[in-house]
Scaffold this motif. Structure first.
Motif, short mmCIF file in Angstrom:
data_model
loop_
_atom_site.label_atom_id
_atom_site.label_comp_id
_atom_site.label_asym_id
_atom_site.label_seq_id
_atom_site.Cartn_x
_atom_site.Cartn_y
_atom_site.Cartn_z
N VAL A 229 0.26 1.87 -3.85
CA VAL A 229 1.06 0.89 -4.59
C VAL A 229 1.76 -0.06 -3.62
N HIS A 230 2.13 0.46 -2.47
CA HIS A 230 2.80 -0.33 -1.44
C HIS A 230 1.83 -1.23 -0.69
N LYS A 231 0.68 -0.67 -0.29
CA LYS A 231 -0.20 -1.38 0.64
C LYS A 231 -1.06 -2.43 -0.03
N VAL A 232 -1.56 -2.16 -1.24
CA VAL A 232 -2.51 -3.08 -1.87
C VAL A 232 -1.95 -4.49 -2.03
N PRO A 233 -0.69 -4.69 -2.50
CA PRO A 233 -0.19 -6.07 -2.60
C PRO A 233 -0.10 -6.79 -1.27
N LEU A 234 -0.02 -6.06 -0.16
CA LEU A 234 0.01 -6.71 1.14
C LEU A 234 -1.32 -7.38 1.45
N PHE A 235 -2.41 -6.84 0.90
CA PHE A 235 -3.71 -7.45 1.13
C PHE A 235 -3.80 -8.83 0.47
N PHE A 236 -3.05 -9.06 -0.61
CA PHE A 236 -3.09 -10.41 -1.18
C PHE A 236 -1.80 -11.19 -0.92
N GLY A 237 -1.00 -10.74 0.06
CA GLY A 237 0.04 -11.59 0.63
C GLY A 237 1.36 -11.62 -0.08
N ILE A 238 1.74 -10.55 -0.79
CA ILE A 238 3.02 -10.57 -1.50
C ILE A 238 4.18 -10.71 -0.52
N ASP A 239 4.06 -10.08 0.65
CA ASP A 239 5.15 -10.17 1.63
C ASP A 239 5.26 -11.57 2.20
N LYS A 240 4.13 -12.23 2.40
CA LYS A 240 4.16 -13.60 2.91
C LYS A 240 4.87 -14.53 1.93
N THR A 241 4.63 -14.33 0.65
CA THR A 241 5.30 -15.14 -0.36
C THR A 241 6.80 -14.89 -0.36
N LEU A 242 7.21 -13.63 -0.25
CA LEU A 242 8.64 -13.30 -0.23
C LEU A 242 9.34 -13.98 0.95
#
Length: 712
Positions: free
Chosen positions: A161-174
Motif C-alpha cells: 500500500v505504501h510502495k505502489v503509489p510511489l511508482f506513479f509519483g504520489i510523493d513527487k506531487t506532494l
C-alpha cells in the motif's frame, strides 16, 4: 528536491509540539517462536539462489523471508519501517517526509480495514513471512531494529500500500505542492520514476518485455523475456528466488524486498513480466477555503468541514535520543489535503483503499492456464504496469494494465481542477476488458518497453488511440527500446533462440530515437569557435549509434548527451548540446588524453573490489545507466538488473536462463555471491535456472532449515 528540503517544509508547518523520548528498545522475546509452526527447507544452488521448499505455501513464505533476510536484512527492515511510518525513528530526520506521507495517506487505517477481507490463504502467507522475519531477527539481535518487532502480516500488506503509489509519483506531487515556487495553475508532468524510501530524487526508468508465439519462432516454441530495469541496490532492487510447495506453488522469478510472492517470472505453464506505464493516476484539486473558517472548504455550494487529525513523527536525533514532532493532517471528500504556499490542495489517486496487491500476485503465481491468470488480473488491484505474458500452450498477450479513473470531460486534468464541485469527483475506473490489450496477434509477437500501447506489435492489431479519451492519460511516446524491438522482431519472421538472445542484448539506437535526433541537431550546427568542440563533432559524426563495449565514439556521445535522453526535445537548444559536447570532450582529454576511448573503459560496473567494463547505455535494450565518479567514469547503478529468458518448447516443456547484475547476496558483502554473477553480466551471458529438485541437488551448495545454518 532533496529530502532535507522536504523535511524543512514538514517541520515549518508543524505548529510544533515536541515530545522527548529516551529509550533503548529490544527485540521482544515473542519473535523467537516459529520453528514449531512452519517447516521450510532452503536449498542454495551454486550461485547462492535460494530454492524454498515446503509442504504448504505458508511454509514457503516463512522460508523465503528468512532466506531474503540472510542476504539483505537491513533493506527488508527499512522497507517495513517505511510502511509503518517509523523510518525516521531509526534513520533520522531525512526520513521524516516518508513518515508524514504514511500518515497523510492513512496507510495504517487502510490496512486495518482491508486486511480481514483478504483470503485466508493470503493472510496465512503474510503471517508466515512475518514469522520468518521475526525468527531471523531473534537470532541476529545485533542487526535487528527493535522498533520494528514483532513484524506482522499487516506490515507486509502495508508495504505494498505504501510502495505502489510511489511508482506513479504520489510523493513527487506532494513535494511539488509544498515548493514555494509552485504556480497555482501548474503541476509536474506525470511522474515516471521509482522513489527510494528515504531518497526522493528522481530515477530514470525502464523495463522491457517481449513475447513470441510459435508463429514467429523457427522451432515453433514460445518465448518470454522478463527484463525489468530497476536500481541495482536498495528497496526496489530485484531478488531472485524459486518457490516450491506441495500445494502447487512452483514459481521462479524476481521479487522486491518485503514481497512474499514472485512479482514477475514463470511457473511450469506460464509467465509474465511488468514494465512501468504512465497513465494519469493522480489528480490535484484546488480547494476554496472559507474566509471565516480555515477548516472549511466549499463543495457543491456548501461549506464542509475538513477532517483534522494529528500526526506524530518520531525522529531519531542522536543515539537513543528521539523527539516526536506533531503536525496537523487534513482530509477532504477528495482525499488528503495539503496547505501549500499558494493555496490549499486536495489529492485523489487511483487505488486508494486497495490492499489486494499480494492477493493478485499470489493468484498469478498459482495460475495454471491463461484463463486463470487473466482471472487474477481482473482483480485490478494493481493500479498500473504494462504486462507481457506467454505460456506453454503458445498464447501470448499484452495488457496496458491500470486502474484508470473515468473523468468528466471539459477539464484539463493535467493541471489543477476545481475541488468545489462533485462533477470532478470521479469514482469509477476503466473496466478491465476496455484496457488496451493485444491477444495472440497474427504477427506472433508483442513487446513493451515503457512505451505506447498503441504500438505493441506490427500491423493492424494494435489498440487504436481514437478509442481512448485524452482524460485517461495514456502515453503515446516511443522509447528507443520500443523502436528497436519493433525493428528487430518485426523484420524477422522466423526467430531462433540465438536471435532472441541477440535482440534482447541489442546495443543500438534507432535512427528514429531521441538521441539520434540530438546528434543530428548538433552536427548540423555551424562550426564551433574552439578546436576541441570541432574535433568532438568530427568524432561524433563517425558514431554508428551503437554502444558496444569496444566502440570508440560512444563514450563521447554518452558523456555529452545521456542526460538529455528523457528531456523534452523541443526545449533542448543547439547551444546546450554544443556546451555539453565541449564539457564531455574536456572530461575525456583530461582523464584519457584522447577523444576516442573504448566505451567499456568509461562505462563501469563496480561492486566491492569488482570493477568491470561493460556495454549498453541509457534507453538501450541492454540498458545501463551510470553516474559520473569525477574521474572520467560512469558507474552503473540502474538498468538491466534481473534478466530472465523463458522458453516453452514445441512440447510445452519450460526452460529458462537468468542473470542478476551482482549476485544472490544483494547486500551481504561477506558472501561469495555478493558479486559472482557480475562477470557473466558484463559479458551478456546467462546462467541456467533449475526447478527440479534433482537438478538443484546436482548443483547444490548447501541445504538447511531456518536457524540450522548457524553454528551451535
Amino acid at each position: 528536491m532533496k529530502t532535507k528540503t522536504s523535511l524543512l517544509f514538514v517541520l515549518a508547518l508543524v505548529g510544533i509540539g515536541l515530545v522527548w523520548r529516551f529509550t533503548t528498545p529490544s527485540v521482544p522475546p515473542t519473535t523467537q517462536m516459529s520453528q514449531s509452526l512452519y517447516d521450510a527447507r532452503i536449498l542454495r544452488d551454486e550461485w547462492g539462489v535460494p530454492h524454498i521448499f515446503g509442504k504448504t505455501d505458508a511454509d514457503v513464505a516463512y522460508g523465503l523471508a528468512y532466506a531474503h533476510a540472510e542476504d539483505d536484512f537491513e533493506t527488508l527492515q527499512g522497507v517495513l519501517l517505511a510502511a509503518r511510518g517509523k523510518l525516521a525513528s531509526v534513520y533520522g530526520k531525512d526520513a521524516a517526509p516518508n513518515d508524514y506521507m504514511v500518515q497523510l495517506l492513512r496507510i495504517g487505517e487502510v490496512v486495518e480495514a482491508g486486511y480481514p477481507q483478504l483470503s485466508a490463504e493470503v493472510r496465512a502467507l503474510c503471517e508466515a513471512y512475518a514469522a520468518g522475519m521475526n525468527h531471523y531477527a531473534a537470532l541476529h539481535r545485533d542487526l535487528a531494529h527493535a522498533e520494528l518487532y514483532p513484524v506482522t502480516g499487516k506490515d507486509l500488506v502495508a508495504g505494498f500500500v505504501h510502495k505502489v503509489p510511489l511508482f506513479f509519483g504520489i510523493d513527487k506531487t506532494l513535494i511539488k505542492l509544498l515548493e514555494p515556487d509552485t504556480q497555482r495553475t501548474t503541476l509536474p508532468p506525470p511522474a515516471t520514476s521509482v522513489k527510494r524510501f528515504f531518497d526522493l530524487t528522481s530515477q530514470p526508468i525502464g523495463s522491457n518485455t517481449f513475447s513470441l508465439s510459435p508463429r514467429r519462432t523457427a522451432d515453433r516454441s514460445t518465448w518470454l523475456a522478463v527484463n525489468s530495469h530497476q536500481p541495482w541496490e536498495g528497496p526496489v532492487a530485484w531478488y531472485e528466488v524459486h518457490l516450491h510447495s506441495d500445494e502447487g506453488w512452483n514459481m521462479v522469478g524476481g521479487l522486491l524486498p518485503g514481497a512474499p510472492v514472485v512479482l514477475h517470472g514463470h511457473n511450469r505453464r506460464l509467465g509474465w513480466a511488468h514494465t512501468v506505464n504512465t497513465p494519469d493516476l493522480v489528480d490535484v484539486y484546488q480547494l476554496e477555503i472559507n474566509p471565516q473558517n480555515p477548516k472549511q472548504y466549499r463543495f457543491d455550494h456548501t461549506w464542509r468541514d475538513l477532517e483534522v487529525r494529528e500526526a506524530a513523527l518520531e525522529v531519531k536525533l542522536l543515539g537513543p535520543i528521539k523527539w516526536t514532532f506533531k503536525r496537523e493532517v487534513l482530509w477532504s471528500v477528495h482525499g488528503p489535503v495539503i496547505v501549500g504556499p499558494h493555496g490549499t490542495f486536495a489529492l485523489r489517486f487511483a487505488g486508494f483503499g486497495e490492499v489486494r496487491h499480494i492477493e493478485q500476485w499470489y493468484r498469478m503465481n498459482k495460475a495454471r492456464n491463461f484463463e486463470e491468470w487473466k482471472a487474477a488480473m481482473r482483480l485490478n488491484a494493481l493500479p498500473m504496469f504494462n504486462t507481457g505474458y506467454a505460456d506453454s500452450a503458445g498464447n501470448i498477450f499484452y495488457l496496458y494494465n491500470g486502474r484508470i479513473p473515468l473523468r468528466a470531460r471539459g477539464y484539463d486534468w493535467q493541471y489543477l481542477v476545481p475541488g468545489d464541485t462533485s462533477a470532478t469527483l470521479w469514482r469509477d475506473y476503466l473496466p478491465f476488458e476496455q484496457l488496451p490489450q493485444v491477444t495472440n496477434p497474427a504477427t506472433g509477437f508483442v513487446q513493451n518497453c515503457n512505451s505506447s500501447p498503441f504500438q505493441t506489435t506490427s500491423g493492424s492489431e494494435n489498440p487504436q488511440p481514437k478509442d481512448y479519451a485524452a482524460e485517461l492519460g495514456i502515453e503515446t511516446f516511443m522509447t528507443n527500446r520500443a523502436l528497436r524491438a519493433l525493428e528487430l522482431f518485426g523484420s524477422d519472421s522466423s526467430i531462433t533462440a540465438e536471435e532472441f538472445f541477440d535482440y534482447k542484448y541489442d546495443m543500438t539506437y534507432s535512427e528514429h530515437a531521441p538521441i539520434a535526433r540530438l546528434v543530428h541537431q548538433a552536427l548540423t550546427a555551424a562550426p564551433a569557435q574552439d578546436s576541441l568542440t570541432n574535433a568532438a563533432l568530427t568524432i561524433l559524426r563517425a558514431w554508428d549509434l551503437r554502444t558496444d563495449p569496444e566502440n570508440m565514439q560512444t563514450a563521447l556521445a554518452m558523456l555529452a548527451f545521456r542526460t538529455f535522453v528523457d528531456d523534452d526535445m523541443a526545449s533542448i537548444t543547439t547551444n546546450m548540446l554544443l556546451d555539453s559536447l565541449r564539457q564531455a570532450a574536456h572530461v575525456l582529454v583530461e582523464n584519457y588524453g584522447s577523444l576516442e576511448v573504448e566505451w567499456q573503459k568509461v562505462n563501469r560496473l563496480r561492486r566491492g573490489e569488482v570493477d568491470l567494463g561493460l556495454g549498453g547505455g541509457p534507453d538501450i535494450l541492454h540498458a545501463v545507466y551510470g553516474k559520473p565518479d569525477g574521474k572520467g567514469h560512469l558507474i552503473g547503478y540502474l538498468g538491466d538488473s534481473y534478466v530472465l529468458l523463458v522458453n516453452w518448447d514445441a512440447a510445452g516443456k519450460v526452460h529458462s536462463q537468468s542473470i542478476h547484475v551482482y549476485g544472490s547476496a544483494t547486500a551481504n558483502k561477506l558472501s561469495k555471491h555478493y558479486a559472482d554473477q557480475a562477470p557473466l553480466f558484463v559479458e551478456r551471458k546467462l546462467k541456467p535456472v533449475w526447478m527440479e529438485e534433482t537438478e538443484i541437488r546436482a548443483h547444490l551448495e548447501k541445504e538447511y532449515r531456518p536457524g540450522e545454518e548457524l553454528p551451535k
